[in-house]
Design an enzyme around this catalytic site. Structure first.
Site, PDB file in Angstrom:
ATOM      1  N   LYS A 103       8.743   9.326   9.289  1.00 21.10           N
ATOM      2  CA  LYS A 103       9.885   9.976   8.636  1.00 21.10           C
ATOM      3  C   LYS A 103      10.354  11.227   9.413  1.00 21.10           C
ATOM      4  CE  LYS A 103       8.714   8.298   3.980  1.00 21.10           C
ATOM      5  NZ  LYS A 103       8.497   8.692   2.560  1.00 21.10           N
TER       6      LYS A 103
ATOM      7  N   TYR B 213      15.871   2.287  -0.098  1.00 24.35           N
ATOM      8  CA  TYR B 213      15.147   2.775  -1.275  1.00 24.35           C
ATOM      9  C   TYR B 213      15.850   2.402  -2.584  1.00 24.35           C
ATOM     10  CZ  TYR B 213      11.692   5.545   1.318  1.00 24.35           C
ATOM     11  OH  TYR B 213      10.633   5.950   2.112  1.00 24.35           O
TER      12      TYR B 213
ATOM     13  N   PHE C  39      14.468  11.806  -8.165  1.00 24.47           N
ATOM     14  CA  PHE C  39      14.324  12.308  -6.795  1.00 24.47           C
ATOM     15  C   PHE C  39      15.149  11.519  -5.782  1.00 24.47           C
ATOM     16  CE2 PHE C  39      10.697   9.389  -7.558  1.00 24.47           C
ATOM     17  CZ  PHE C  39      10.895   8.469  -6.539  1.00 24.47           C
TER      18      PHE C  39
ATOM     19  N   ARG D 206      -1.710   1.321   4.501  1.00 23.07           N
ATOM     20  CA  ARG D 206      -1.696   2.171   3.295  1.00 23.07           C
ATOM     21  C   ARG D 206      -2.905   3.115   3.295  1.00 23.07           C
ATOM     22  NH1 ARG D 206       3.013   2.245   0.261  1.00 23.07           N
ATOM     23  NH2 ARG D 206       1.778   2.786  -1.566  1.00 23.07           N
TER      24      ARG D 206
ATOM     25  N   THR E 156       0.680   9.023  -1.752  1.00 25.51           N
ATOM     26  CA  THR E 156       2.087   9.430  -1.618  1.00 25.51           C
ATOM     27  C   THR E 156       2.215  10.953  -1.589  1.00 25.51           C
ATOM     28  OG1 THR E 156       2.703   7.459  -2.861  1.00 25.51           O
ATOM     29  CG2 THR E 156       4.377   9.170  -2.669  1.00 25.51           C
TER      30      THR E 156
ATOM     31  N   ARG F  26      -1.063  11.468   5.873  1.00 23.53           N
ATOM     32  CA  ARG F  26      -0.355  12.405   4.994  1.00 23.53           C
ATOM     33  C   ARG F  26      -1.144  13.692   4.789  1.00 23.53           C
ATOM     34  NH1 ARG F  26       2.067   7.627   1.146  1.00 23.53           N
ATOM     35  NH2 ARG F  26       4.175   7.623   1.983  1.00 23.53           N
TER      36      ARG F  26
ATOM     37  N   ASN G 184       6.803  13.404   3.248  1.00 31.91           N
ATOM     38  CA  ASN G 184       5.412  12.950   3.358  1.00 31.91           C
ATOM     39  C   ASN G 184       5.119  12.086   4.587  1.00 31.91           C
ATOM     40  OD1 ASN G 184       6.681  10.673   2.459  1.00 31.91           O
ATOM     41  ND2 ASN G 184       5.468  10.405   0.603  1.00 31.91           N
TER      42      ASN G 184
ATOM     43  N   HIS H 200       6.191   6.098   5.789  1.00 30.30           N
ATOM     44  CA  HIS H 200       6.343   5.040   4.797  1.00 30.30           C
ATOM     45  C   HIS H 200       5.567   3.838   5.291  1.00 30.30           C
ATOM     46  CE1 HIS H 200       8.005   1.816   2.342  1.00 30.30           C
ATOM     47  NE2 HIS H 200       8.169   1.152   3.461  1.00 30.30           N
TER      48      HIS H 200
ATOM     49  N   GLU I 260      11.451  -5.552   4.221  1.00 31.43           N
ATOM     50  CA  GLU I 260      11.734  -4.309   4.951  1.00 31.43           C
ATOM     51  C   GLU I 260      11.890  -4.560   6.455  1.00 31.43           C
ATOM     52  OE1 GLU I 260       9.353  -1.630   1.630  1.00 31.43           O
ATOM     53  OE2 GLU I 260       8.531  -1.756   3.656  1.00 31.43           O
TER      54      GLU I 260
HETATM   55  N1  LIG Z   1       7.855  12.297  -7.838  1.00 28.22           N
HETATM   56  C1  LIG Z   1       8.442  12.304  -6.631  1.00 28.22           C
HETATM   57  N2  LIG Z   1       9.135  13.373  -6.204  1.00 28.22           N
HETATM   58  C2  LIG Z   1       9.743  13.393  -5.014  1.00 28.22           C
HETATM   59  N3  LIG Z   1       9.723  12.362  -4.137  1.00 28.22           N
HETATM   60  C3  LIG Z   1       9.050  11.283  -4.516  1.00 28.22           C
HETATM   61  C4  LIG Z   1       8.386  11.180  -5.767  1.00 28.22           C
HETATM   62  N4  LIG Z   1       7.805   9.959  -5.829  1.00 28.22           N
HETATM   63  C5  LIG Z   1       8.110   9.350  -4.688  1.00 28.22           C
HETATM   64  N5  LIG Z   1       8.858  10.132  -3.894  1.00 28.22           N
HETATM   65  C6  LIG Z   1       9.389   9.831  -2.568  1.00 28.22           C
HETATM   66  O1  LIG Z   1       9.863   8.492  -2.570  1.00 28.22           O
HETATM   67  C7  LIG Z   1       9.118   7.736  -1.616  1.00 28.22           C
HETATM   68  C8  LIG Z   1       8.911   6.343  -2.160  1.00 28.22           C
HETATM   69  O2  LIG Z   1       8.098   6.400  -3.301  1.00 28.22           O
HETATM   70  P1  LIG Z   1       6.982   5.310  -3.574  1.00 28.22           P
HETATM   71  O3  LIG Z   1       6.555   5.466  -4.971  1.00 28.22           O
HETATM   72  O4  LIG Z   1       7.464   3.991  -3.074  1.00 28.22           O
HETATM   73  O5  LIG Z   1       5.798   5.882  -2.672  1.00 28.22           O
HETATM   74  P2  LIG Z   1       5.010   5.254  -1.480  1.00 28.22           P
HETATM   75  O6  LIG Z   1       5.035   3.781  -1.579  1.00 28.22           O
HETATM   76  O7  LIG Z   1       3.677   5.921  -1.329  1.00 28.22           O
HETATM   77  O8  LIG Z   1       5.886   5.809  -0.319  1.00 28.22           O
HETATM   78  P3  LIG Z   1       6.711   5.001   0.717  1.00 28.22           P
HETATM   79  O9  LIG Z   1       7.511   3.972  -0.058  1.00 28.22           O
HETATM   80  O10 LIG Z   1       7.560   6.033   1.401  1.00 28.22           O
HETATM   81  O11 LIG Z   1       5.653   4.413   1.578  1.00 28.22           O
HETATM   82  C9  LIG Z   1       7.834   8.519  -1.395  1.00 28.22           C
HETATM   83  O12 LIG Z   1       7.247   8.306  -0.134  1.00 28.22           O
HETATM   84  C10 LIG Z   1       8.303   9.949  -1.530  1.00 28.22           C
HETATM   85  O13 LIG Z   1       8.848  10.393  -0.304  1.00 28.22           O
END
Ligand SMILES: Nc1ncnc2c1ncn2[C@@H]1O[C@H](COP(=O)(O)OP(=O)(O)OP(=O)(O)O)[C@@H](O)[C@H]1O
Length: 143
Positions: free
Chosen positions: A11, A51, A59, A87, A93, A104, A114, A117, A128
């Site tokens: 990212k 997304y 968010f 993962r 996350t 992370r 973070n 992804h 994806e």
């Molecule tokens: N509560 C939150 N507040 C702010 N940003 C969030 C929050 N939850 C998720 N995100 C953002 O949205 C992204 C996607 O959320 P998801 O729940 O899919 O997490 P993830 O699967 O661990 O991350 P990614 O999809 O980026 O690998 C997260 O990586 C983070 O950047």
């Protein structure tokens, strides 16, 4: 477990920190192989489309703004159990909850920014990968 492919994004925060190489080395040391890779500046439409499942979340706007704030590296990683392995390398996350030694924990500062992804399932990985890479950009198995 068979050889799988997964999709990764380094990212904008991690690209800005100049740790593309360090993060990619972690994938390689864990037995994952980069089989497609490119640097992109995402448009708002591309980031929002990627997304889309989060479009109703509070968010979402900040997430799209962050993902378009600078270049990203999109990669396809291949290896045994690649989805789960990636993962595990990424960590939770929220970097504050991420286990020590994960990407992370080491490179991210907040849940909003973070570092990486990674696909959460083989089905997500297929979707994806197809979102970002044409068939000709995806190498056949390299051995
Ligand atoms: N509560 C939150 N507040 C702010 N940003 C969030 C929050 N939850 C998720 N995100 C953002 O949205 C992204 C996607 O959320 P998801 O729940 O899919 O997490 P993830 O699967 O661990 O991350 P990614 O999809 O980026 O690998 C997260 O990586 C983070 O950047």
């Amino acid at each position: 477990m068979a050889v799988q492919r997964t999709f990764s994004i380094i990212k904008p925060d991690a690209v800005a920190k100049n740790v593309i190489g360090e993060i990619t080395t972690r994938f390689e040391k864990a037995g994952l192989r980069v089989v497609a890779s490119k640097m992109l500046q995402l448009s708002e439409r591309e980031a929002a489309g990627f997304y889309a499942e989060h479009s109703e979340r509070g968010f979402f706007k900040d997430l799209v703004a962050f993902m378009t704030s600078g270049p990203v590296i999109v990669q396809v990683l291949e290896g045994e159990d690649a989805v789960l392995k990636n993962r595990e390398l990424m960590g939770a996350t929220n970097p504050k909850e991420a286990a020590a030694g994960t990407i992370r924990a080491d490179f991210a500062v907040s849940i909003d920014e973070n570092a990486v992804h990674g696909s959460d399932s083989e089905a997500s990985a297929a979707r994806e990968i197809a979102y970002f890479f044409s068939a000709t950009e995806q190498c056949a198995r390299i051995r």
